[in-house]
Design an enzyme around this catalytic site. Structure first.
Site, PDB file in Angstrom:
ATOM      1  N   ASN A 185      15.351  32.928 -84.194  1.00 53.17           N
ATOM      2  CA  ASN A 185      15.955  33.166 -82.885  1.00 53.17           C
ATOM      3  C   ASN A 185      17.179  32.254 -82.772  1.00 53.17           C
ATOM      4  O   ASN A 185      17.033  31.046 -82.643  1.00 53.17           O
ATOM      5  CB  ASN A 185      14.920  32.831 -81.798  1.00 53.17           C
ATOM      6  CG  ASN A 185      15.497  32.865 -80.393  1.00 53.17           C
ATOM      7  OD1 ASN A 185      16.614  33.342 -80.176  1.00 53.17           O
ATOM      8  ND2 ASN A 185      14.733  32.358 -79.434  1.00 53.17           N
TER       9      ASN A 185
ATOM     10  N   LYS B   5      19.221  32.146 -80.371  1.00 49.72           N
ATOM     11  CA  LYS B   5      19.499  31.811 -78.964  1.00 49.72           C
ATOM     12  C   LYS B   5      20.997  31.990 -78.675  1.00 49.72           C
ATOM     13  O   LYS B   5      21.605  32.888 -79.232  1.00 49.72           O
ATOM     14  CB  LYS B   5      19.024  30.392 -78.651  1.00 49.72           C
ATOM     15  CG  LYS B   5      17.583  30.149 -79.098  1.00 49.72           C
ATOM     16  CD  LYS B   5      17.016  28.879 -78.555  1.00 49.72           C
ATOM     17  CE  LYS B   5      15.637  28.650 -79.159  1.00 49.72           C
ATOM     18  NZ  LYS B   5      14.923  27.548 -78.555  1.00 49.72           N
TER      19      LYS B   5
ATOM     20  N   HIS C  31      10.459  35.030 -73.932  1.00 51.09           N
ATOM     21  CA  HIS C  31      10.652  33.665 -74.461  1.00 51.09           C
ATOM     22  C   HIS C  31      10.581  32.677 -73.302  1.00 51.09           C
ATOM     23  O   HIS C  31      11.036  32.986 -72.193  1.00 51.09           O
ATOM     24  CB  HIS C  31      11.998  33.574 -75.168  1.00 51.09           C
ATOM     25  CG  HIS C  31      12.168  32.306 -75.932  1.00 51.09           C
ATOM     26  ND1 HIS C  31      12.511  31.131 -75.321  1.00 51.09           N
ATOM     27  CD2 HIS C  31      12.006  32.012 -77.247  1.00 51.09           C
ATOM     28  CE1 HIS C  31      12.564  30.168 -76.232  1.00 51.09           C
ATOM     29  NE2 HIS C  31      12.260  30.677 -77.409  1.00 51.09           N
TER      30      HIS C  31
ATOM     31  N   GLU D  47      12.297  30.261 -72.521  1.00 50.86           N
ATOM     32  CA  GLU D  47      13.579  29.959 -71.876  1.00 50.86           C
ATOM     33  C   GLU D  47      13.951  31.038 -70.869  1.00 50.86           C
ATOM     34  O   GLU D  47      14.589  30.754 -69.850  1.00 50.86           O
ATOM     35  CB  GLU D  47      14.665  29.757 -72.948  1.00 50.86           C
ATOM     36  CG  GLU D  47      14.469  28.420 -73.657  1.00 50.86           C
ATOM     37  CD  GLU D  47      14.942  28.363 -75.094  1.00 50.86           C
ATOM     38  OE1 GLU D  47      15.736  29.221 -75.512  1.00 50.86           O
ATOM     39  OE2 GLU D  47      14.502  27.432 -75.800  1.00 50.86           O
TER      40      GLU D  47
ATOM     41  N   GLU E 291       4.143  29.987 -78.560  1.00 51.98           N
ATOM     42  CA  GLU E 291       5.148  28.924 -78.556  1.00 51.98           C
ATOM     43  C   GLU E 291       4.863  27.948 -77.421  1.00 51.98           C
ATOM     44  O   GLU E 291       5.253  28.196 -76.271  1.00 51.98           O
ATOM     45  CB  GLU E 291       6.533  29.530 -78.346  1.00 51.98           C
ATOM     46  CG  GLU E 291       6.941  30.516 -79.411  1.00 51.98           C
ATOM     47  CD  GLU E 291       8.449  30.591 -79.522  1.00 51.98           C
ATOM     48  OE1 GLU E 291       8.966  30.245 -80.582  1.00 51.98           O
ATOM     49  OE2 GLU E 291       9.103  30.960 -78.545  1.00 51.98           O
TER      50      GLU E 291
ATOM     51  N   GLY F 113      12.117  23.047 -79.629  1.00 56.13           N
ATOM     52  CA  GLY F 113      13.333  22.238 -79.716  1.00 56.13           C
ATOM     53  C   GLY F 113      13.115  20.744 -79.538  1.00 56.13           C
ATOM     54  O   GLY F 113      14.073  19.994 -79.350  1.00 56.13           O
TER      55      GLY F 113
ATOM     56  N   SER G 135       9.429  24.022 -83.131  1.00 56.89           N
ATOM     57  CA  SER G 135       9.776  22.958 -84.082  1.00 56.89           C
ATOM     58  C   SER G 135       9.248  23.203 -85.493  1.00 56.89           C
ATOM     59  O   SER G 135       8.878  22.261 -86.192  1.00 56.89           O
ATOM     60  CB  SER G 135       9.316  21.592 -83.550  1.00 56.89           C
ATOM     61  OG  SER G 135       9.997  21.288 -82.344  1.00 56.89           O
TER      62      SER G 135
HETATM   63  C1  PEP Z   1      12.138  29.013 -80.168  1.00 55.98           C
HETATM   64  O1  PEP Z   1      12.989  28.859 -79.336  1.00 55.98           O
HETATM   65  O2  PEP Z   1      11.566  30.110 -80.239  1.00 55.98           O
HETATM   66  C2  PEP Z   1      11.790  27.892 -81.031  1.00 55.98           C
HETATM   67  C3  PEP Z   1      10.626  27.913 -81.603  1.00 55.98           C
HETATM   68  O3  PEP Z   1      12.714  26.880 -81.160  1.00 55.98           O
HETATM   69  P1  PEP Z   1      12.645  25.634 -82.184  1.00 55.98           P
HETATM   70  O4  PEP Z   1      12.227  26.180 -83.525  1.00 55.98           O
HETATM   71  O5  PEP Z   1      14.040  25.094 -82.202  1.00 55.98           O
HETATM   72  O6  PEP Z   1      11.647  24.681 -81.636  1.00 55.98           O
END
Ligand code: PEP
Length: 247
Positions: A8, A10, A92, A94, A162, A168, A207
């Protein structure tokens, strides 16, 4: 079941970033897992052109639930398909946080996506406060009940677990916590869609990086990853694809 490494991007990337796609494909022409990148909408068509005939699938990060109309700035599933997308990330954290997306809206978008023949990647996850209060399973159970589309099958649904506090941040749940959640989700899916649940890919996201991917992919019912930051660089995402292919 073929496992899935999904990236992703973003709100990152311009046309110059497509060099990462070329590098990824040069190093990973035929991975043993599925490989998907979801760039910003502005890059979907060009990435899909670059990926045509290759092992790379291209997806979107959101869609509108309605087929067309007066929805300034939004993008319909037909537009995504026309641009070359085969998958769409929905719900997601976000978007749930920044845009106030509810389970009901996520489900409506997911239904539009699967009706159009796209694969819906439905994201769920608890906040840090919910995690610390021991509410993880209650929260994600309710999210999955409310968010997955009617008519979901192993072919048209992917679930991404997630934890919001792991996105992040460089922090991840313990492997035992991931195992507990993924096993819980498989059971919950069985209750919702029966035998189809066995083939639904349940991704872990939050992460994931080359250094922890192998350990995470060894956890039962982890069928791949949804990767944010580490999907932006071909070398890092490629290493995660390798770890998943070897799992
Ligand atoms: C995400 O936004 O779906 C995500 C898992 O981000 P990151 O891998 O940067 O933690």
């Amino acid at each position: 079941m073929k496992k899935l490494a999904a990236g992703n991007w973003k709100m990152n990337g311009t046309r110059a970033s497509l060099a990462e796609v070329a590098a990824l494909l040069a190093a990973h022409p035929a991975p043993a897992c599925e490989m998907l990148l979801c760039p910003p909408a502005t890059l979907i068509a060009q990435m899909a052109d670059a990926a045509r005939g290759s092992a790379l699938l291209v997806g979107a990060q959101d869609c509108h639930a309605k087929p067309q109309g007066a929805h300034t700035g939004d993008i319909s599933v037909a537009m995504l398909k026309d641009a070359g997308a085969t998958h769409v990330i929905l719900g997601h954290s976000e978007r749930r946080t920044d845009r106030g997306e509810t389970d009901e809206l996520v489900r409506a978008k997911a239904e539009a996506a699967v009706d159009a023949g796209l694969v819906a990647i439905v994201c769920i996850g608890e906040t840090e406060a919910e995690h610390d209060a021991g509410k993880t399973l209650a929260v994600i159970g309710s999210q999955i009940d409310g968010s997955i589309p009617g008519g979901a099958t192993a072919a048209n649904l992917v679930v991404a677990y997630e934890p919001v506090w792991a996105i992040g941040t460089g922090r991840t749940p313990t492997l035992a916590e991931i195992a507990e959640v993924h096993s819980f989700l498989r059971g919950r899916l069985r209750g919702l869609i029966g035998d189809e649940a066995e083939g639904v890919r349940i991704l872990y996201g939050g992460s994931v990086k080359p250094s922890n991917a192998g350990d995470i992919f060894a956890v039962p019912h982890v069928d791949g990853a949804l990767v944010g930051g580490a999907s932006l660089k071909a070398a890092d995402f490629g290493a995660i694809v390798d770890a998943l292919s070897a799992a």
